[in-house]
Design a protein around this motif. Structure first.
Motif, PDB file in Angstrom:
ATOM      1  N   ALA A  22       0.830  -1.206   0.000  1.00  0.00           N
ATOM      2  CA  ALA A  22       0.000   0.000   0.000  1.00  0.00           C
ATOM      3  C   ALA A  22       0.862   1.252   0.000  1.00  0.00           C
ATOM      4  N   GLN A  23       1.981   1.222   0.719  1.00  0.00           N
ATOM      5  CA  GLN A  23       2.896   2.364   0.703  1.00  0.00           C
ATOM      6  C   GLN A  23       3.450   2.596  -0.704  1.00  0.00           C
ATOM      7  N   LEU A  24       3.783   1.512  -1.387  1.00  0.00           N
ATOM      8  CA  LEU A  24       4.261   1.620  -2.755  1.00  0.00           C
ATOM      9  C   LEU A  24       3.202   2.231  -3.664  1.00  0.00           C
ATOM     10  N   VAL A  26       0.758   4.263  -2.774  1.00  0.00           N
ATOM     11  CA  VAL A  26       0.595   5.680  -2.445  1.00  0.00           C
ATOM     12  C   VAL A  26       1.713   6.509  -3.070  1.00  0.00           C
ATOM     13  N   ARG A  27       2.943   6.010  -3.000  1.00  0.00           N
ATOM     14  CA  ARG A  27       4.059   6.754  -3.599  1.00  0.00           C
ATOM     15  C   ARG A  27       3.877   6.874  -5.117  1.00  0.00           C
ATOM     16  N   TRP A  28       3.459   5.789  -5.755  1.00  0.00           N
ATOM     17  CA  TRP A  28       3.244   5.843  -7.199  1.00  0.00           C
ATOM     18  C   TRP A  28       2.126   6.831  -7.527  1.00  0.00           C
ATOM     19  N   ALA A  29       1.023   6.750  -6.788  1.00  0.00           N
ATOM     20  CA  ALA A  29      -0.118   7.634  -7.044  1.00  0.00           C
ATOM     21  C   ALA A  29       0.257   9.091  -6.843  1.00  0.00           C
ATOM     22  N   ALA A  30       1.072   9.373  -5.826  1.00  0.00           N
ATOM     23  CA  ALA A  30       1.496  10.751  -5.572  1.00  0.00           C
ATOM     24  C   ALA A  30       2.360  11.278  -6.716  1.00  0.00           C
ATOM     25  N   GLY A  31       3.283  10.443  -7.208  1.00  0.00           N
ATOM     26  CA  GLY A  31       4.111  10.857  -8.334  1.00  0.00           C
ATOM     27  C   GLY A  31       3.296  11.106  -9.581  1.00  0.00           C
ATOM     28  N   TYR A  32       2.334  10.214  -9.846  1.00  0.00           N
ATOM     29  CA  TYR A  32       1.487  10.384 -11.017  1.00  0.00           C
ATOM     30  C   TYR A  32       0.625  11.646 -10.892  1.00  0.00           C
ATOM     31  N   ALA A  33       0.011  11.844  -9.717  1.00  0.00           N
ATOM     32  CA  ALA A  33      -0.849  13.009  -9.514  1.00  0.00           C
ATOM     33  C   ALA A  33      -0.068  14.305  -9.717  1.00  0.00           C
ATOM     34  N   ARG A 174       2.747  -3.025  -8.583  1.00  0.00           N
ATOM     35  CA  ARG A 174       3.584  -4.116  -8.092  1.00  0.00           C
ATOM     36  C   ARG A 174       5.012  -3.659  -7.778  1.00  0.00           C
ATOM     37  N   ARG A 175       5.464  -2.577  -8.385  1.00  0.00           N
ATOM     38  CA  ARG A 175       6.832  -2.135  -8.149  1.00  0.00           C
ATOM     39  C   ARG A 175       6.939  -0.644  -8.458  1.00  0.00           C
TER      40      ARG A 175
END
Length: 308
Positions: A22-24, A26-33, A174-175
């Motif tokens: 879930a942390q991964l 959130v980090r991906w979603a934040a970068g995309y946003a 996944r990564r």
């Protein structure tokens, strides 16, 4: 999903249950946003009310109780999202690694604040809670497993459920981002294929990644070939046509094509072995994700975007 659409405003919703997966996500979603100009909503599905009514604190024990625990998990997710979004937006302190590739941010772009981040906690099982929370979202992001200690073992089924029923595209993480690795999209003769390719173009533009179109030709796996004026394109002809159209839609992207033969899911998985993201479309959004999408979600090693 495209960068221009992101600039018009909107929300990325991401599920958070406290796990590493879930942390991964959130980090991906934040970068995309941050790269797409969207705001971010962190969603926590509070499952305990489904099982018990004893949600309050233990008498005499400060900071105890299931409600307090759920609130702490959500606060943790929101704080993680805010930090990651600021890093991605270029406002991170010196020495902090960016959460999105440099290609997604112009070299001389001024620093800008990260996307607005809010949190939402709702009682219920993960799939319906996330589906509800994403009704006004442009993208729903989830981890591939570990949606909390209670239901971590069924996370795969949650992803399958959301892939077939979410009101917006679903990104299964996944990564972390893989710089310079392609966004791979499956193309076929279905009416929805151009829409899926358009979504993949938008994603590749935001991520600053090359785009690779993959067609898995089933003819040698026993399918019957069609003839005549109304026969659908297939094989190399179908792929060449899709690549040409994609290049017209996205002149700034590096676009390539790859032809595979055999079973659709296996061919897509092989083609996406080195991909950053594999993009798939649901041919019948009201009837579930379909066998190919389900098989890919179970076995893919890269991130997977399921379009609507």
């Amino acid at each position: 999903m495209s960068a221009p659409a992101g600039q018009q405003g909107g929300i990325v919703a991401v599920g958070y249950g406290g796990s590493e997966a879930a942390q991964l996500a959130v980090r991906w979603a934040a970068g995309y946003a941050a790269a797409a100009g969207l705001n971010l909503r962190v969603v926590h599905a509070w499952v305990w009310p489904v099982f018990t009514k004893n949600l309050g604190p233990v008498r005499g024990v400060a900071g105890s109780g299931l409600r307090h625990s759920a609130e702490a998990i959500l606060a943790e997710g929101v704080e993680l999202a805010r930090k990651a979004a600021l890093e991605a937006a270029g406002a991170a302190p010196s020495g902090v690694q960016r959460a999105v590739p440099d290609a997604a941010v112009p070299e001389n772009a001024p620093e800008r604040p990260g996307p607005a981040v809010d949190g939402l906690m709702e009682a219920g099982l993960p799939a319906p809670v996330l589906r509800d929370a994403a009704r006004d979202a442009r993208l729903l992001v989830v981890g591939s497993r570990g949606l909390g200690a209670v239901l971590g073992q069924v996370a795969g089924s949650v992803c399958i459920d959301l892939a077939g029923s979410a009101p917006c595209p679903v990104m299964v993480i996944r990564r972390p981002r893989r710089r310079a690795h392609p966004v791979v999209v499956g193309v076929d003769a279905s009416p929805r294929s151009p829409t899926t390719v358009a979504e993949a173009i938008g994603l590749a533009e935001v991520l600053g990644a090359p785009l690779q179109l993959v067609h898995v030709d089933p003819l040698r796996a026993g399918a019957r070939e069609e003839h005549g004026r109304h026969a659908r394109l297939h094989g190399q002809e179908l792929l060449d046509h899709a690549v040409a159209e994609a290049r017209q839609l996205a002149s700034g992207l590096e676009v390539s094509g790859s032809l595979r033969e055999g079973h659709a899911a296996r061919g897509l998985l092989d083609a996406a072995d080195d991909a950053d993201v594999l993009v798939l479309g649901t041919h019948n959004p009201s009837g579930g994700p379909g066998n190919t999408v389900s098989a890919v979600l179970h076995k893919a090693r890269c991130n997977v975007l399921v379009t609507r």
